[in-house]
Design an enzyme around this catalytic site. Structure first.
Site, short mmCIF file in Angstrom:
data_model
loop_
_atom_site.label_atom_id
_atom_site.label_comp_id
_atom_site.label_asym_id
_atom_site.label_seq_id
_atom_site.Cartn_x
_atom_site.Cartn_y
_atom_site.Cartn_z
N SER A 68 90.40 53.18 55.89
CA SER A 68 91.30 52.35 56.77
C SER A 68 92.22 51.81 55.88
CB SER A 68 90.76 51.48 57.77
OG SER A 68 91.45 51.47 58.92
N ALA A 69 93.79 51.91 56.04
CA ALA A 69 94.68 51.32 54.88
C ALA A 69 94.76 49.85 55.04
CB ALA A 69 96.08 51.89 55.36
N HIS A 70 94.50 49.17 56.02
CA HIS A 70 94.82 47.79 56.41
C HIS A 70 93.48 46.84 55.57
CE1 HIS A 70 91.98 46.47 59.70
NE2 HIS A 70 92.02 48.09 59.90
N THR A 107 102.02 63.92 65.58
CA THR A 107 103.20 63.80 64.34
C THR A 107 102.41 62.78 63.57
OG1 THR A 107 104.73 64.16 66.08
CG2 THR A 107 105.55 63.27 63.84
N CYS A 165 85.00 42.84 64.88
CA CYS A 165 84.72 43.43 66.11
C CYS A 165 83.67 42.98 66.61
CB CYS A 165 84.27 45.02 65.87
SG CYS A 165 85.59 45.66 64.51
N GLN A 222 85.07 49.72 53.50
CA GLN A 222 84.83 48.50 53.06
C GLN A 222 85.07 48.69 51.36
OE1 GLN A 222 85.58 45.32 53.82
NE2 GLN A 222 85.79 45.72 56.19
N ASN A 250 80.56 46.01 55.94
CA ASN A 250 81.66 44.89 56.25
C ASN A 250 81.23 43.48 56.63
OD1 ASN A 250 80.45 46.63 58.59
ND2 ASN A 250 81.72 45.17 59.78
N1 PMP Z 1 84.20 50.76 59.21
C1 PMP Z 1 83.91 49.79 58.66
C2 PMP Z 1 82.93 49.70 57.54
C3 PMP Z 1 84.92 48.57 58.72
O1 PMP Z 1 84.67 47.54 58.33
C4 PMP Z 1 86.16 49.05 59.69
C5 PMP Z 1 86.77 47.58 60.23
N2 PMP Z 1 86.10 46.40 60.45
C6 PMP Z 1 86.07 50.25 60.45
C7 PMP Z 1 85.09 50.95 60.20
C8 PMP Z 1 87.05 50.17 61.52
O2 PMP Z 1 88.46 50.12 60.85
P1 PMP Z 1 89.75 50.27 61.85
O3 PMP Z 1 89.48 48.88 62.60
O4 PMP Z 1 90.70 50.19 60.90
O5 PMP Z 1 89.47 51.41 62.67
#
Ligand code: PMP
Length: 380
Positions: free
Chosen positions: A194-196, A232, A326, A175, A147
């Protein structure tokens, strides 16, 4: 604002928004309810499971819907600590996302080992093979694409090595998915997404894990998802995630048909060339190795600290990052750059620019101009 922080999160794709709105109105039932309203929601989930499984290349039953990759990654490590022998080790790459590293520290406090990477940020498979020959790990975890740097990992080779030796392989593909074809990832024993990160809604993700054999749940309660995750299911979120992924996969298929260097790749490499020429002392992290087409991780000239760069770029209309969302805001230097051999002072000069599918060449050029402007201002 010109947005260059897609690795942190991407805006909701119109197709995902439409799928979300339609699902919210059409599938109002609880998928576990016995009546037809519930069954319809359950059928919609089954259809989404089929579609995601087709993209990954796995059995639809292998998929567990989650709240995102953080939950998926914690669920995977929780599963391993509950099912592996008490002395089994978890070997994880030293450039994993914090939600894998911290989960490994939590679940395997004295039993996790970090797999080193080269200066370019890549896991050395030959060395890993030798290490596995000396002492067999209980599980190996290597993410698909980093990432912070966008560096791609040889996950197919690591998977083949693990297969040969009968070691479960876990791949955080958060990613990679939506930027590169997902096909083949379904071969890994555990895969998270992860969808977003690819135009789906925030708070929705999945874990691919073996349907056959017991998967130890992390959340307890109802018997949803074959007892693998209680709670759910988020039907609109799941349908929107799959709609976004299908759009991205179609875009990837048509990009493959283009001749010559791919437009997205070209825009990024033109940006890098201009930046290196404009800013004396700048450097690209992971240059010369395969990286995601959207990510540039760069050491800025020593004019000032990375936070000042971010603030100044923000003021003139550019959203960029210092590394992972993060990790940014924390004082410690990035563990990813440290694992690649960068000193804390060098890591403190790194900015990350991550584009999206809709980013234009003109926007990359505007970023070049903005960097030059900020650099001149900072060094004055
Ligand atoms: N793994 C990787 C490689 C990521 O880039 C991220 C988000 N920065 C995550 C896990 C965690 O994803 P989420 O914050 O959507 O839980």
């Amino acid at each position: 604002m010109i947005y260059f922080d897609h690795n942190a999160t991407s805006p909701l794709h119109p197709a995902a928004k439409q799928a979300w709105l339609e699902a919210s109105e059409k599938f109002i039932g609880n998928p576990s309810s016995p009546h037809r309203v519930g069954s319809r929601a359950d059928a919609a989930l089954a259809d989404a499971r089929q579609k995601l499984a087709a993209c990954l290349g796995c059995d639809p039953l292998d998929i567990v819907w989650t709240s995102g990759a953080t939950e998926s990654n914690n669920m995977a490590l929780h599963h391993f600590v509950r099912t592996l022998p008490p002395d089994a080790e978890a070997w994880i790459s030293s450039v994993e996302h914090p939600c894998v590293l911290e989960a490994a520290r939590h679940y395997f406090p004295r039993r996790h080992r970090l797999i080193p990477v080269t200066h370019r940020g890549v896991v050395d498979v030959a060395r890993l093979r030798v290490e596995c020959g000396k002492r067999r790990p209980g599980v190996v975890a290597v993410l698909a694409a980093n990432n912070e740097t966008g560096v791609l990992q040889p996950w197919r080779e690591v998977l083949a090595l693990c297969r040969m030796q009968g070691i479960p392989f876990f791949c955080d593909a958060t990613q990679w998915i939506g930027k590169l074809p997902a096909n083949g990832l379904g071969e890994c024993d555990f895969v998270s997404g992860s969808a977003h990160k690819f135009g789906g809604p925030k708070g929705t993700g999945f874990l691919k894990c073996p349907a056959k054999g017991r998967v130890e749940p992390m959340l307890h309660g109802g018997q949803q998802q074959e007892g693998r995750r209680a709670g759910t299911e988020n039907v609109p979120g799941v349908l929107a995630m799959v709609a976004a992924l299908e759009v991205r996969e179609a875009e990837l298929r048509s990009a493959k048909l283009e001749n010559g260097p791919w437009r997205m790749e070209r825009a990024r490499s033109d940006f890098e060339a201009r930046m290196l020429a404009d800013l004396a002392g700048s450097e690209i992290v992971g240059r010369g190795t395969a990286r995601l087409w959207n990510t540039v991780s760069a050491l800025m000239p020593e004019a000032d600290c990375q936070q000042r760069w971010v603030v100044k770029l923000d003021k003139i209309g550019f959203a960029v990052s210092t590394g992972s969302a993060c990790a940014s805001g924390r004082e410690e230097p990035s563990h990813v750059l440290a694992a690649m051999g960068y000193s804390p002072a060098e890591a403190g000069r790194v900015l990350r620019f991550s584009s999206g599918w809709e980013t234009t060449e003109a926007e990359w050029r505007a970023l070049n101009e903005a960097l030059l402007k900020v650099c001149r201002g900072l060094s004055r």
